[in-house]
Design a protein around this motif. Structure first.
Motif, mmCIF file in Angstrom:
data_model
loop_
_atom_site.group_PDB
_atom_site.id
_atom_site.type_symbol
_atom_site.label_atom_id
_atom_site.label_comp_id
_atom_site.label_asym_id
_atom_site.label_seq_id
_atom_site.Cartn_x
_atom_site.Cartn_y
_atom_site.Cartn_z
ATOM 1 N N PRO A 327 -25.907 91.756 77.086
ATOM 2 C CA PRO A 327 -26.101 90.118 76.248
ATOM 3 C C PRO A 327 -27.164 89.935 74.866
ATOM 4 N N VAL A 328 -28.423 91.186 75.043
ATOM 5 C CA VAL A 328 -29.757 91.412 74.100
ATOM 6 C C VAL A 328 -29.696 92.380 74.209
ATOM 7 N N ILE A 329 -29.535 92.997 73.243
ATOM 8 C CA ILE A 329 -30.206 94.916 72.768
ATOM 9 C C ILE A 329 -31.062 94.580 71.422
ATOM 10 N N ALA A 330 -33.107 95.060 72.096
ATOM 11 C CA ALA A 330 -33.949 94.800 71.478
ATOM 12 C C ALA A 330 -34.048 96.575 71.352
ATOM 13 N N GLU A 331 -34.547 96.788 69.479
ATOM 14 C CA GLU A 331 -34.512 98.200 69.061
ATOM 15 C C GLU A 331 -35.706 98.240 68.320
ATOM 16 N N GLY A 332 -37.244 98.241 68.715
ATOM 17 C CA GLY A 332 -38.252 98.872 67.698
ATOM 18 C C GLY A 332 -38.450 97.233 67.667
ATOM 19 N N VAL A 333 -38.247 96.024 68.259
ATOM 20 C CA VAL A 333 -39.126 95.159 68.088
ATOM 21 C C VAL A 333 -40.290 95.053 67.333
ATOM 22 N N GLY A 334 -40.666 93.739 66.776
ATOM 23 C CA GLY A 334 -42.003 93.774 67.069
ATOM 24 C C GLY A 334 -42.643 91.948 66.257
ATOM 25 N N LYS A 335 -43.380 91.686 66.215
ATOM 26 C CA LYS A 335 -44.092 90.903 65.911
ATOM 27 C C LYS A 335 -45.525 90.884 65.661
ATOM 28 N N SER A 336 -46.233 90.448 64.631
ATOM 29 C CA SER A 336 -47.381 89.587 63.847
ATOM 30 C C SER A 336 -47.376 88.195 63.319
ATOM 31 N N TYR A 337 -49.124 88.048 63.750
ATOM 32 C CA TYR A 337 -49.558 86.894 62.838
ATOM 33 C C TYR A 337 -50.466 87.080 62.167
ATOM 34 N N ASP A 338 -50.299 86.644 60.985
ATOM 35 C CA ASP A 338 -51.367 87.313 60.452
ATOM 36 C C ASP A 338 -51.819 88.134 60.615
ATOM 37 N N GLY A 339 -51.222 89.381 60.581
ATOM 38 C CA GLY A 339 -51.759 90.369 60.072
ATOM 39 C C GLY A 339 -52.164 91.053 61.338
ATOM 40 N N THR A 340 -52.568 90.684 62.826
ATOM 41 C CA THR A 340 -52.643 90.657 63.464
ATOM 42 C C THR A 340 -51.415 91.352 64.939
ATOM 43 N N PRO A 341 -51.407 92.480 65.750
ATOM 44 C CA PRO A 341 -50.131 91.978 66.105
ATOM 45 C C PRO A 341 -49.930 91.406 67.841
ATOM 46 N N VAL A 342 -48.369 90.754 68.006
ATOM 47 C CA VAL A 342 -48.290 90.536 69.641
ATOM 48 C C VAL A 342 -48.016 91.441 70.277
ATOM 49 N N PHE A 343 -47.075 92.301 69.665
ATOM 50 C CA PHE A 343 -46.174 93.310 70.258
ATOM 51 C C PHE A 343 -45.737 94.279 69.333
ATOM 52 N N SER A 344 -45.141 95.562 69.918
ATOM 53 C CA SER A 344 -44.580 96.481 68.726
ATOM 54 C C SER A 344 -43.584 97.662 69.079
ATOM 55 N N ASN A 345 -42.479 97.462 68.628
ATOM 56 C CA ASN A 345 -41.964 99.101 68.821
ATOM 57 C C ASN A 345 -41.504 98.144 70.394
ATOM 58 N N ALA A 346 -40.675 97.369 71.076
ATOM 59 C CA ALA A 346 -39.982 97.198 71.721
ATOM 60 C C ALA A 346 -38.696 96.955 71.634
ATOM 61 N N SER A 347 -38.213 97.861 72.803
ATOM 62 C CA SER A 347 -37.118 98.707 73.080
ATOM 63 C C SER A 347 -36.165 98.618 74.670
ATOM 64 N N PHE A 348 -35.568 97.242 74.301
ATOM 65 C CA PHE A 348 -34.540 97.072 76.004
ATOM 66 C C PHE A 348 -33.532 96.561 76.039
ATOM 67 N N THR A 349 -32.791 96.842 76.823
ATOM 68 C CA THR A 349 -31.068 96.490 76.579
ATOM 69 C C THR A 349 -31.240 95.532 78.520
ATOM 70 N N ILE A 350 -30.344 94.563 77.372
ATOM 71 C CA ILE A 350 -30.386 93.390 79.088
ATOM 72 C C ILE A 350 -28.540 93.301 79.794
ATOM 73 N N GLU A 351 -28.762 93.495 80.853
ATOM 74 C CA GLU A 351 -26.891 94.362 80.963
ATOM 75 C C GLU A 351 -26.987 92.755 81.166
ATOM 76 N N ARG A 352 -25.379 92.582 81.429
ATOM 77 C CA ARG A 352 -24.482 91.530 81.754
ATOM 78 C C ARG A 352 -24.803 90.772 83.204
ATOM 79 N N GLY A 353 -25.346 90.263 84.161
ATOM 80 C CA GLY A 353 -25.935 89.648 85.342
ATOM 81 C C GLY A 353 -26.798 90.080 85.250
ATOM 82 N N ASP A 354 -27.913 90.122 84.951
ATOM 83 C CA ASP A 354 -29.287 90.839 84.830
ATOM 84 C C ASP A 354 -30.007 89.701 85.610
ATOM 85 N N LYS A 355 -30.999 89.680 85.591
ATOM 86 C CA LYS A 355 -32.116 88.701 86.215
ATOM 87 C C LYS A 355 -33.238 89.611 86.025
#
Length: 541
Positions: A327-355
């Motif tokens: 259902p969710v695949i993240a590849e190199g996800v990042g987010k910054s606000y006003d030039g300040t990174p909150v997180f960067s290069n997040a990669s993970f896979t959530i499989e069907r039925g995962d909690k």
């Protein structure tokens, strides 16, 4: 230390408490329990001196300091975070000034033999002893430890308090109270605005402190860890148990069983007495026995069985439409606000039925990642939602976004479509909004009732990816347990952001940790994750 004697509270023709008495002893750790509306917060306000009882008294020794953290509060502006927290030591500056003034008076007076001069010397000596017993040399270090422990970063210290939300201001106020080292600390839902790490820090602080604590909380793990005594408020009375919360539940069950047995036995005796009176009321030889039983019935105090709240949420998520395997695949996800990174290069896979749980300190990006998955914000990298993924989303502010001028019924009826429109009243009844309750306007609902209303909205659409951001704030323990079981039975995929360790325990089997600009995957439950974190921190120290 603090003595409560014959406390009675009445308002609007209703008696909240009647003639209750108890004592708070040094180092007591008390959980104040009872269903919503039983009067727990009112009792805490009376102990704090911010509300007066109808009758009765609360006696506090002159040298006893009582500090109170309410659920909601207004804080002053105009100071930085560090300056505001340092106000905890303002009274020491006043003490120092008072000692200086008395010393100056001693230096200028010449009536050395007078009683008043000798009394002033004694007063200066007592005040000085108390003042110098407090280690002022480390106060800045103490302020720093408290703020860091409650989740602030060093770069926050010089920011104005106006830049922070109400939850963060509550943390500043909590830091001030802890730094005062009160004799008695009164806390009303202190964990609502704290993350898991900050709750752990607060627990350790309280456990290692000599102060007495009285706390109201719906966080089962927190109260079980810090308290050793439970006072239950019910039907205008209190029951005092020398036991932590989990043991209290067992003792309360035993007490109610005993009460029920006593009540049943008494009702049997009453029935027998009434039958005897009716049978022999005209019989001369039985006159004395009949009169005796009539008098017995007149004087009899009926055994009361404690009211048990049998209202319960009936929550079951409908079967899910099948989604793709991931259902969710993240590849190199990042987010910054006003030039300040909150997180960067997040990669993970959530499989069907995962909690899974998103864990970490507030401000590290948990809710930001949720918004990225919901496509509410732009971000770096790629976030892919699987085939036929249908999302149900409960946001932290969902409850506050409800239209306050609508009734409960209108809120659900307006969004129900198809067959669901025929089941609106049944659905409302299952969520404890039956009868007249569904005609209440949203504006008069409690926080917990608003959360329940938002949960109904989630059930109106077929979903297979459920995302919940802090769903347990404002929910009582009973409702949280029902929600947890419904989520365990949910056959879709679950992402939950929560600081409630007891709620997450046994619910999630994978933890994504947000911190230091990274997202780390832990293939374990919440307790194992927290143990690993504790071991890592111990190695750093």
């Amino acid at each position: 230390m603090v003595s409560v004697d014959g406390l009675t509270v009445e308002f609007g023709g209703t008696t909240l408490f009647k003639d209750i008495s108890f004592v708070i002893n040094p180092k007591d750790r008390i959980a104040l329990m009872g269903k919503n509306g039983a009067g727990k917060s009112t009792l805490l306000k009376i102990l704090a001196g911010v509300r007066q009882p109808t009758r009765g008294s609360v006696s506090v020794p002159k040298d006893c300091t009582v500090c109170y953290l309410p659920q909601h509060m207004m804080t002053e502006d105009g100071r930085t975070v560090f300056e505001e927290a340092s106000q905890a030591f303002a009274h020491l500056k006043e003490m120092e000034a008072e000692i200086d003034a008395m010393n100056n008076e001693l230096a200028t007076r010449t009536d050395y033999e007078s009683d008043s001069y000798m009394a002033l010397i004694e007063k200066v000596a007592a005040a000085s002893e108390k003042f110098y017993a407090i280690d002022m040399t480390h106060f800045e270090e103490d302020v720093e430890k408290a703020l860091l422990g409650l989740g602030f970063e060093r770069e926050d210290f010089n920011r104005p308090t106006t830049e922070f939300s109400g939850g963060w201001r509550m943390r500043i106020e909590l830091a001030k109270l802890l730094l005062q080292n009160p004799d008695v600390l009164l806390l009303d839902e202190p964990t609502n605005h704290l993350d898991i790490e900050s709750i752990g820090w607060l627990e350790d602080f309280i456990i290692n402190s000599p102060m007495a604590v009285v706390v109201i909380s719906h966080d089962r793990r927190f109260i079980d860890n810090i308290t050793t005594r439970t006072i239950e408020v019910t039907l205008g009375r209190i029951y005092d148990y020398k036991a932590r919360y989990s043991h209290y539940l067992e003792l309360r069950k035993e007490r109610r069983q005993q009460q029920q047995k006593q009540y049943d036995d008494q009702q049997k005796q009453i029935a027998e007495a009434k039958e005897f009176i009716e049978r022999f009321k005209g019989t001369y030889s039985k006159t004395y026995q009949v009169q005796s039983k009539v008098k017995w019935l007149e004087k009899l105090e009926i055994v009361e069985v404690d009211e048990e709240d049998t209202s319960a949420l009936r929550l079951k998520f409908p079967p899910c439409p099948r989604s793709g395997s991931y259902p969710v695949i993240a590849e190199g996800v990042g987010k910054s606000y006003d030039g300040t990174p909150v997180f960067s290069n997040a990669s993970f896979t959530i499989e069907r039925g995962d909690k899974v749980a998103f864990a970490g300190r507030n401000g590290e990006g948990k809710s930001t990642m949720v918004k990225a998955i919901m496509r509410e914000i732009e971000h770096e990298g790629t976030l892919t939602l699987g085939h036929n993924v249908q999302i149900g989303y409960f946001a932290q502010n969902s409850a506050s976004l409800l239209d306050e001028d609508l009734t409960v019924f209108q809120t659900i009826d307006d969004i129900a479509v198809g067959d669901a429109r025929l089941k609106v009243r049944d659905l409302l009844g299952a969520f404890m909004f039956g009868g007249e309750e569904n005609q209440k306007k949203v504006k008069v609902l409690s926080g917990g009732e608003r959360v329940r209303l938002c949960m109904i909205k989630l059930l109106l659409e077929p979903i297979n990816l459920l995302i919940l951001d802090e769903p347990t704030n404002h929910l009582d323990l009973k409702t949280k347990d029902i929600l947890k079981q419904a989520l365990r039975d949910f056959d879709g995929t679950l992402i939950v952001v929560s600081h409630d360790r007891d709620f997450l325990d046994g619910l999630v089997d994978k933890v994504y940790e947000f911190g230091g600009g990274r997202v780390r995957e832990h293939l374990c439950g919440i307790n194992e994750f927290l143990e690993k974190k504790k071991a890592e921190q111990a190695q750093i120290k």
